[in-house]
Scaffold this motif. Structure first.
Motif, PDB file in Angstrom:
ATOM      1  N   LEU A   1       1.829   9.053  -5.979  1.00 50.23           N
ATOM      2  CA  LEU A   1       1.690  10.547  -5.845  1.00 50.23           C
ATOM      3  C   LEU A   1       2.903  11.147  -6.521  1.00 50.23           C
ATOM      4  O   LEU A   1       2.933  11.926  -7.325  1.00 50.23           O
ATOM      5  CB  LEU A   1       2.034  11.151  -4.551  1.00 50.23           C
ATOM      6  CG  LEU A   1       1.345  10.726  -3.451  1.00 50.23           C
ATOM      7  CD1 LEU A   1       1.271  10.761  -2.082  1.00 50.23           C
ATOM      8  CD2 LEU A   1      -0.160  11.969  -4.146  1.00 50.23           C
TER       9      LEU A   1
ATOM     10  N   PHE B   1       5.476   8.471   2.044  1.00 55.16           N
ATOM     11  CA  PHE B   1       5.353   7.105   1.689  1.00 55.16           C
ATOM     12  C   PHE B   1       6.237   7.038   1.870  1.00 55.16           C
ATOM     13  O   PHE B   1       5.805   6.136   1.799  1.00 55.16           O
ATOM     14  CB  PHE B   1       3.665   7.562   0.787  1.00 55.16           C
ATOM     15  CG  PHE B   1       2.624   7.945   1.229  1.00 55.16           C
ATOM     16  CD1 PHE B   1       1.913   6.935   2.209  1.00 55.16           C
ATOM     17  CD2 PHE B   1       1.865   8.745   1.068  1.00 55.16           C
ATOM     18  CE1 PHE B   1       0.242   6.424   2.447  1.00 55.16           C
ATOM     19  CE2 PHE B   1       0.113   9.276   1.651  1.00 55.16           C
ATOM     20  CZ  PHE B   1      -0.238   8.298   2.557  1.00 55.16           C
TER      21      PHE B   1
ATOM     22  N   LEU C   1       1.325  -1.321   0.093  1.00 57.57           N
ATOM     23  CA  LEU C   1       0.566   0.350   0.132  1.00 57.57           C
ATOM     24  C   LEU C   1       1.206   1.321  -0.724  1.00 57.57           C
ATOM     25  O   LEU C   1       0.188   1.632  -0.879  1.00 57.57           O
ATOM     26  CB  LEU C   1      -1.289  -0.224   1.081  1.00 57.57           C
ATOM     27  CG  LEU C   1      -1.907  -1.108   0.937  1.00 57.57           C
ATOM     28  CD1 LEU C   1      -3.151  -0.859   2.431  1.00 57.57           C
ATOM     29  CD2 LEU C   1      -3.296  -0.552  -0.168  1.00 57.57           C
ATOM     30  N   CYS C   2       1.681   1.225   1.168  1.00 56.34           N
ATOM     31  CA  CYS C   2       2.490   2.923   0.898  1.00 56.34           C
ATOM     32  C   CYS C   2       3.454   2.668  -0.775  1.00 56.34           C
ATOM     33  O   CYS C   2       3.595   3.695  -0.698  1.00 56.34           O
ATOM     34  CB  CYS C   2       3.413   2.039   1.619  1.00 56.34           C
ATOM     35  SG  CYS C   2       3.457   2.804   3.498  1.00 56.34           S
TER      36      CYS C   2
ATOM     37  N   VAL D   1       0.781   3.982  -3.100  1.00 57.25           N
ATOM     38  CA  VAL D   1       0.623   5.577  -2.349  1.00 57.25           C
ATOM     39  C   VAL D   1       1.538   6.088  -3.417  1.00 57.25           C
ATOM     40  O   VAL D   1       1.249   6.814  -3.680  1.00 57.25           O
ATOM     41  CB  VAL D   1       0.223   5.499  -1.675  1.00 57.25           C
ATOM     42  CG1 VAL D   1      -0.172   6.906  -0.951  1.00 57.25           C
ATOM     43  CG2 VAL D   1      -1.060   5.290  -1.557  1.00 57.25           C
TER      44      VAL D   1
END
Length: 172
Positions: A38, A123, A30-31, A34
C-alpha cells in the motif's frame, strides 16, 4: 534442583509456527507486506518523503523478520546464542515497533490526500501493535529468568534422548 534438557541441534521445527512467537511473526510479516504494498503503490505527492520513510521501514521489517523467522524455524538460535536470543529479538521488536509508530503517524498525516495512505497507516499501526506485543512477550520471558525461557526452545517431537542432571551448589 533437577531439570531435564534435550540436546539442541539444527533441524526444521515446524511446531514453531504454532507457538505464540511463530504466530506473531506470521502476522508481522503479513502486516509488513500489506503495508509495503500500500505504501509503495500510493500516488506520489509533491513532498513524498513521507512515503519513502514508510516504505523503508516496511522493507527493513520484512527482511529482518523473515531472517529471524527462518533462524527460529531451523532452530539456529537455540544452538548458537541461546542466552542472548531473547534480548536480541526483544530489542529488535521494540526498535521496529518504534519505527512503525513514527512512520505510520507520518503517513497518516497525508491520508487526507489519498485513501491509500490511510490504509497504509492502518497496516503500519497493525504492524506496530504486533511488534509491540512480541516485544512485551519476550520481555516477560526475560523477566521470568531461566525457568521461563524453556518456552523459547523448540525441540522436535521425534527427539527421545533426555538427560537428567542434578545441579550442585559450589562449595567454598
Amino acid at each position: 534442583m533437577e531439570y531435564s534438557t534435550r540436546p539442541q541441534r539444527i533441524s526444521c521445527q515446524y511446531d514453531y509456527i504454532r507457538t505464540i512467537p511463530g504466530t506473531l511473526k506470521a502476522i508481522q510479516f503479513l502486516c509488513d507486506l500489506v503495508a509495503l504494498i500500500l505504501g509503495a503503490t500510493a500516488p506520489a505527492i509533491s513532498y513524498s518523503g513521507h512515503k519513502g520513510f514508510f516504505t523503508f521501514v516496511a522493507i527493513l521489517a520484512i527482511i529482518i523478520t523473515t531472517i529471524l523467522f527462518l533462524l527460529a524455524l531451523i532452530n539456529l538460535q537455540a544452538v548458537c546464542i541461546p542466552d542472548r536470543w531473547l534480548l536480541i529479538e526483544m530489542f529488535w521488536c521494540a526498535f521496529i515497533a518504534l519505527l512503525f509508530f513514527i512512520a505510520s503517524i507520518v503517513v497518516a498525516t497525508i491520508a487526507k490526500y489519498n485513501g491509500v495512505y490511510g490504509a497504509a497507516a492502518f497496516f503500519g499501526f497493525a504492524a506496530f501493535f504486533t511488534y509491540l506485543a512480541d516485544a512485551i512477550y519476550r520481555f516477560r520471558l526475560v523477566r521470568a529468568g531461566p525457568r521461563g525461557r524453556h518456552t523459547e526452545t523448540y525441540t522436535s517431537n521425534t527427539t527421545t534422548t533426555t538427560t537428567t542432571a542434578t545441579r550442585q551448589q559450589p562449595t567454598y
